[in-house]
Every structure is written in structure tokens, then in C-alpha cells.
Design an enzyme around this catalytic site. Structure first.
Site, short mmCIF file in Angstrom:
data_model
loop_
_atom_site.label_atom_id
_atom_site.label_comp_id
_atom_site.label_asym_id
_atom_site.label_seq_id
_atom_site.Cartn_x
_atom_site.Cartn_y
_atom_site.Cartn_z
N ARG A 1 0.81 -1.22 0.00
CA ARG A 1 0.00 0.00 0.00
C ARG A 1 0.85 1.27 0.00
NH1 ARG A 1 -2.43 -3.52 -1.40
NH2 ARG A 1 -4.42 -4.37 -0.64
N SER B 1 -10.59 1.13 3.43
CA SER B 1 -9.80 0.55 4.52
C SER B 1 -8.98 1.64 5.21
CB SER B 1 -8.85 -0.53 3.99
OG SER B 1 -9.58 -1.63 3.50
N GLU C 1 -3.71 3.75 6.49
CA GLU C 1 -3.72 3.55 5.05
C GLU C 1 -4.35 4.77 4.37
OE1 GLU C 1 -5.80 0.53 1.84
OE2 GLU C 1 -4.92 -0.32 3.66
#
Length: 309
Positions: free
Chosen positions: A179, A228, A298
Site C-alpha cells: 500500500r 480501509s 492507510e
């Protein structure tokens, strides 16, 4: 809160600019959380040439941030000083097949890219069908789902630096990790070439249906959410750690930890950016106290708190 209007000076220094420059433009409507303050300047370039014209003429002391689709993003309530750049679908949203490659503009929706590949009987990109973002954001954060991520399919990407120079980055130069891309944060990505794999329509459709079914069953996709919230720690699931720390359904102001999926924060209707960020930090603290694991955001958080611009 509002910022000093610098658009007259910018327009005077850039007489051939074709894109839109807006002063103190609200950013909340451009994010999935629907919270946050304004951008001091919001610039929507007409195309790549317009972006390349704008960047070197922007004073070096003025910060620049490319927004993307606004899905994995919190804009703080005080707004964003400097220039926010939003690439429009008209100028940067193309997606076309070239042999076994898909050429996609940075504003192309991930889902549309998956559909374009599927129509050409190219597999391997089905995971994009379940990602609520654009290709530019996918490049910046190595977006992924269902065991696949952008680093698995990227051939190369095009970007502009602050000098207005157009640059090409191959997969290795993107320095992908979980990520994250290690590419210079100042770069503004404008397009990418993605590698597909020939597959039967039935095989591709089955994978896309699987991706969609997972989202419908497990994620609060009809809420105001940014996706998320925290990265999964190595070998663990963030949502399990959050649940074990007793945070399912936790509320602060108008922000709540989703009852459906603990790694999603939602705006129940009246949340501020501060509510959402404070809730996230509270979750991090409780998880750290319960398990010793320090969750990493994130979702990207940008801008300033009120009174600090």
C-alpha cells in the site's frame, strides 16, 4: 475558514492556461467522507500539456497536492494551503487496449479499467473491479485487493515533476511496497500502462463477480467512508485487532467504526474531519494497548486544523 486569494496573480503569470483555477474551493464534496475544509486553490488542468505549462510557472514556495478520486483521503477541517490539483476524466480519463496492455489515464476509474480489459478478454486486472478509486491513486498507494496489487500488473507510468518535465517510470522505479509507492511524493502521475493476460470471458466475469460479492457482503460500501483505514500488519488483519480491542461500533462525534467491517470508519451524517481522525487515533491507541500492535494509517490525511493555515 478561508485563505488569501492568490488566483489573480497565478492567472496573470500564466496567460495561456486553459484549465480552471478556483479560489477557496470546498473539498468536502470531492471526498468520499464528505468532510474537510477548502483548497486555497483548486486547479483542474485541461490536459497533460496544460499541466506541464502550469507547474513550472507556479512559485516554488506554494505547495501542490494531487487529490485523485478522494476515496482514501481525509481533508482536515482547516482546509489545504497551496494548490490542490484534480485531474478530470475529460483530460485524463481515457482507458484503451493496446494488444495485451491497457493504457489508462490517471483519472480513469479502477473499475472501468477492469471492465475495459474484460471486454478485450484480458484477465489479471479483475481486482481493480472492487477498488473505489482511480489509476492515479492506485499508482501512488499500490492499490490492491483479493491478493493482487498494482505492482503485479504495472508496466510503466507517466508523471510530471514540479519543473513541468514529463517522466517515465518503469515498475522497479516505482519502489512499490504494501500500500505504498516510494516514488517522489511531488510527482503527479498522469497515465499508466498495465499488463493483462488473455483469458476467457467466463473466467474473467467469474473473478469480477467474486470481487463484487466480497465487497457487498463484507464492506459498508453504501456509507460515507474512505475505504480501509489501516494497513494490515504483517501476518495479521487490522479488523481483527480492532475488534479484539473492543472498537466495533465505537463513536466519536459523527464518526463511527463500522459495525459491518471494523477497518472502515464512517461518517454517520454530521462528522467533521477532526471526528474521523480522532476516532482513528483512538482506535490505534486501544489496539496498541490491547495487542501491542501499532496500526499504520492507510488513509491519507492532508491539510490543516482550523486556525492553523
Amino acid at each position: 475558514m478561508s485563505f488569501p486569494d492568490i488566483t489573480p496573480e497565478l492567472k496573470a503569470a500564466m496567460p495561456e492556461l486553459r484549465g480552471r483555477l478556483l479560489s477557496n474551493e470546498p473539498l468536502a464534496p470531492l471526498t468520499w467522507f464528505r468532510v474537510g475544509g477548502p483548497a486555497q486553490v483548486l486547479f483542474t488542468p485541461a490536459d497533460e500539456d496544460d499541466l506541464g505549462y502550469f507547474l513550472p510557472r507556479l512559485p516554488a514556495e506554494i505547495p501542490v497536492m494531487c487529490l485523485g478520486l478522494g476515496s482514501n483521503l481525509i481533508v482536515r477541517d482547516g482546509g489545504l494551503p497551496g494548490v490542490a490539483i484534480r485531474l478530470s476524466p475529460r483530460g485524463f480519463g481515457e482507458h484503451r487496449v493496446e494488444g495485451e496492455m491497457v493504457h489508462a489515464g490517471a483519472a480513469a476509474l479502477d473499475k472501468r479499467v477492469a471492465e475495459t480489459a474484460a471486454a478485450a478478454q484480458l484477465g489479471g486486472l479483475e481486482f481493480y473491479y472492487g477498488i473505489p478509486g482511480s489509476i492515479g491513486g492506485a499508482l501512488r498507494m499500490n492499490a490492491g485487493a483479493n491478493g493482487r496489487e498494482t505492482k503485479d500488473v504495472l508496466i510503466d507510468a507517466t508523471a510530471y515533476d514540479r519543473s513541468g518535465t514529463r517522466k517515465l517510470f518503469d515498475n522497479a522505479a516505482m519502489q512499490f511496497s504494501y500500500r505504498h509507492s516510494g516514488a517522489d511524493p511531488a510527482l503527479i502521475f498522469t497515465s499508466a500502462r498495465l499488463r493483462g493476460t488473455p483469458a476467457t470471458p467466463d473466467h474473467i466475469r467469474a473473478k469480477m463477480n467474486e470481487v463484487q460479492a466480497h465487497r457487498e457482503l463484507a464492506q459498508p460500501i453504501r456509507e460515507k467512508t474512505g475505504g480501509s483505514t489501516f494497513k494490515n500488519p504483517p501476518g495479521q488483519s487490522a479488523w481483527r485487532l480492532i475488534d479484539a480491542a473492543g472498537c466495533r461500533g465505537l463513536k466519536i462525534g459523527g464518526a463511527q467504526v463500522s459495525e459491518m467491517h471494523c477497518n472502515f470508519l464512517i461518517n454517520t451524517g454530521e462528522a467533521t474531519a477532526a471526528d474521523i481522525e480522532t476516532l482513528g487515533e483512538t482506535v490505534r491507541a486501544r489496539v496498541k494497548a490491547q495487542s501491542g500492535v501499532e496500526l499504520q494509517w492507510e488513509i491519507k490525511r492532508i491539510g490543516v486544523a482550523p486556525g492553523k493555515g
